[in-house]
Design a protein around this motif. Structure first.
Motif, PDB file in Angstrom:
ATOM      1  N   PRO A 265       0.865  -1.262   0.044  1.00 57.73           N
ATOM      2  CA  PRO A 265      -0.148  -0.008   0.136  1.00 57.73           C
ATOM      3  C   PRO A 265       0.849   1.355  -0.025  1.00 57.73           C
ATOM      4  O   PRO A 265       1.358   1.608   1.001  1.00 57.73           O
ATOM      5  N   THR A 266       0.835   2.125  -1.137  1.00 58.18           N
ATOM      6  CA  THR A 266       1.672   3.152  -1.130  1.00 58.18           C
ATOM      7  C   THR A 266       0.471   4.422  -1.113  1.00 58.18           C
ATOM      8  O   THR A 266      -0.409   4.150  -1.460  1.00 58.18           O
ATOM      9  N   ALA A 267       1.159   5.503  -0.728  1.00 54.33           N
ATOM     10  CA  ALA A 267       0.059   6.809  -0.438  1.00 54.33           C
ATOM     11  C   ALA A 267       0.769   7.990  -0.797  1.00 54.33           C
ATOM     12  O   ALA A 267       2.392   8.045  -0.755  1.00 54.33           O
ATOM     13  N   LEU A 268       0.172   8.745  -1.194  1.00 55.78           N
ATOM     14  CA  LEU A 268       0.350  10.142  -1.758  1.00 55.78           C
ATOM     15  C   LEU A 268      -0.139  11.031  -0.787  1.00 55.78           C
ATOM     16  O   LEU A 268      -1.135  11.802  -1.485  1.00 55.78           O
ATOM     17  N   PRO A 269      -0.281  11.054   0.640  1.00 59.56           N
ATOM     18  CA  PRO A 269      -1.113  11.810   1.366  1.00 59.56           C
ATOM     19  C   PRO A 269      -1.148  13.160   1.010  1.00 59.56           C
ATOM     20  O   PRO A 269      -0.087  13.766   0.878  1.00 59.56           O
ATOM     21  N   VAL A 270      -2.288  13.686   1.064  1.00 61.11           N
ATOM     22  CA  VAL A 270      -2.343  15.292   0.875  1.00 61.11           C
ATOM     23  C   VAL A 270      -2.242  15.915   2.314  1.00 61.11           C
ATOM     24  O   VAL A 270      -2.932  15.507   3.162  1.00 61.11           O
ATOM     25  N   VAL A 271      -1.368  16.869   2.654  1.00 62.18           N
ATOM     26  CA  VAL A 271      -0.989  17.465   3.765  1.00 62.18           C
ATOM     27  C   VAL A 271      -1.461  18.999   3.695  1.00 62.18           C
ATOM     28  O   VAL A 271      -0.823  19.768   2.555  1.00 62.18           O
ATOM     29  N   TYR A 272      -1.892  19.573   4.550  1.00 61.25           N
ATOM     30  CA  TYR A 272      -2.176  20.999   4.552  1.00 61.25           C
ATOM     31  C   TYR A 272      -0.928  21.778   5.250  1.00 61.25           C
ATOM     32  O   TYR A 272      -0.480  21.543   6.380  1.00 61.25           O
ATOM     33  N   PHE A 273      -0.294  22.548   4.398  1.00 63.93           N
ATOM     34  CA  PHE A 273       0.964  23.292   4.729  1.00 63.93           C
ATOM     35  C   PHE A 273       0.981  24.463   5.569  1.00 63.93           C
ATOM     36  O   PHE A 273       0.092  25.345   5.163  1.00 63.93           O
ATOM     37  N   SER A 274       1.427  24.761   6.778  1.00 62.12           N
ATOM     38  CA  SER A 274       1.350  25.805   7.466  1.00 62.12           C
ATOM     39  C   SER A 274       2.935  26.409   7.440  1.00 62.12           C
ATOM     40  O   SER A 274       3.176  27.452   6.998  1.00 62.12           O
TER      41      SER A 274
END
Length: 439
Positions: free
Chosen positions: A374-383
């Motif tokens: 299981p690979t993932a390209l998680p979306v991250v909210y950048f601060s």
């Protein structure tokens, strides 16, 4: 040599038809999709080449490289510029070698295609499908991306659930030019290919690639809906493992990611997890029954007869998910990560408990070295950059592998054998002029 002097020498030697020096062309062709990363956006936005060389033949490539060696000018290779890590951005100016003009399909044979590096993957796949074959794997940037750019700067994509990544036998041969006083034309096969796959053009300039093809399949594109994200991921694994269902995309998405997909949003159930799939049309019933066993249902279907005639579900997966998120809010960015096959649900729970909707998951099931992972390209909210690397550190602390997309350094974000690439570069690029600063 002073920039003005070598530009004049280059124009004289290569001819004005192959050299672009106007400010607009230089700016445009010195950039890729580096802005997916707010870290790279800050550090690379001012970087650009001094001139663009657009070769039309392999001899043009050899001539440009010989000239660069003589003038001691850096050379950065470029395909279509769809990479996300600044692969095609010159850190030290010099020549950007735009290979998109090498756009000839050399040969399509039984089970393989041979194409010049600038051939677009969409064009190659369309041509192969007309002859009863198709690409095994391709990135979500399929329409624009070139075959040479994918091999030199990518890793996997749609089809990897069945065929693996580039290193898994998905490159058969490559023609590579060295940057020496007299550039050598190398025909690379077998184990030596690992010195050039995903190399950002640091060990040689790839002008032609031979890749394997698969028999053409009539692909249906289905979106399966689930009330619960974990159920969607478990169904994703079961579908990826189900041998009776030919597939080339299995991508579970947690809400609200599907809400970002404006062209698809009306067809999706609100506040539900979605699994975006490409599966053989004859196996739809089997896949639907499997989804029902996990509490899911087929919510949207693009039949095989509409394949490539409308926007497809793959246009919302892999790193296109990030693109749609950025369109919704420019503060979104992403990570590249590999989860443990035996405890990925536990890892997901830990990350969600720590960061909630600051991290949104979508998974792509991939064969890697013959093992389904299981690979993932998680979306991250950048601060802030500090917060981003705090999240990365947490991923690593619970056993999630990170391939950092916020660096242009192959050692930190890349794949393949870095030690071998360094050794190869010493031989092929003795003055270290090929895309300097990336390796």
């Amino acid at each position: 040599m002073e920039t003005i002097a070598w530009k004049a020498d280059m124009l004289k030697s290569l001819g004005q038809s192959l050299v672009l020096t106007d400010a607009e062309s230089v700016e445009k062709l010195s950039k890729d999709y580096y802005w997916y990363s707010p870290v790279l956006d800050t550090r690379l936005k001012e970087k650009k080449g001094d001139a663009i060389v657009v070769p039309k033949t392999e001899q043009d490539v050899a001539d440009a490289l010989a000239l660069a060696y003589r003038m001691r000018v850096p050379v950065t290779a470029r395909g279509a510029g769809t990479g996300n890590y600044g692969q095609a951005i010159p850190l030290e100016g010099g020549i950007v070698l735009d290979l998109s003009g090498l756009d000839r399909i050399v040969e399509i044979g039984d089970g393989y295609a041979r194409a010049q590096s600038g051939v677009r993957l969409g064009t190659l796949d369309k041509t192969a499908r007309e002859q009863g074959q198709e690409l095994r794997i391709y990135p979500s940037t399929y329409v624009k991306a070139t075959v040479g750019g994918f091999v030199s700067g990518g890793s996997g994509g749609i089809g990897s659930v069945a065929w693996g990544n580039l290193w898994d036998g998905n490159v058969l041969e490559a023609v590579v030019y060295t940057l020496e006083e007299t550039p050598r034309r190398l025909v690379v096969k077998g184990d030596e290919l690992f010195d050039y796959i995903h190399n950002y053009g640091t060990t040689g300039i790839m002008t032609e690639v031979k890749i394997p093809l698969a028999p053409r399949t009539e692909w249906a594109q289905g979106v399966f809906q689930f009330d619960d994200f974990e159920a969607s991921v478990r169904f994703g694994e079961a579908l990826a493992r189900e041998a009776s269902v030919p597939k080339r995309l299995v991508s579970p998405m947690e809400w609200p990611l599907p809400s970002f997909f404006k062209p698809l949003a009306k067809a999706l159930e609100p506040a539900k997890a979605a699994v975006l799939t490409e599966i053989a049309e004859h196996a739809l019933e089997t896949a639907s029954k499997l989804a029902e066993s996990f509490g899911g249902r087929l919510g949207h279907l693009i039949p095989a007869g509409q394949y490539r005639k409308t926007i497809g579900v793959s246009d919302f997966t892999w790193n296109h998910t990030t693109l749609w998120a950025i369109k919704a809010d420019p503060a979104w960015t992403y990570l590249q990560s590999g989860f443990a096959p035996d405890r990925y649900l536990e890892q997901i729970r830990a990350i969600k408990a720590a960061y909630g909707d600051e991290v949104l998951f979508h998974f792509e099931w991939v064969l890697s070295g013959g093992t389904l992972v299981p690979t993932a390209l998680p979306v991250v909210y950048f601060s802030t950059e500090e917060r981003l690397y705090e999240i990365i550190a947490f991923f690593k602390s619970i056993g999630v592998a990170i391939f950092d997309p916020h660096t242009w350094m192959l050692e930190d974000g890349g794949r393949g054998s870095i030690g071998r690439m360094r050794s190869r570069k010493l031989v092929n690029d003795p003055l270290s002029l090929l895309n300097p600063g990336k390796l």
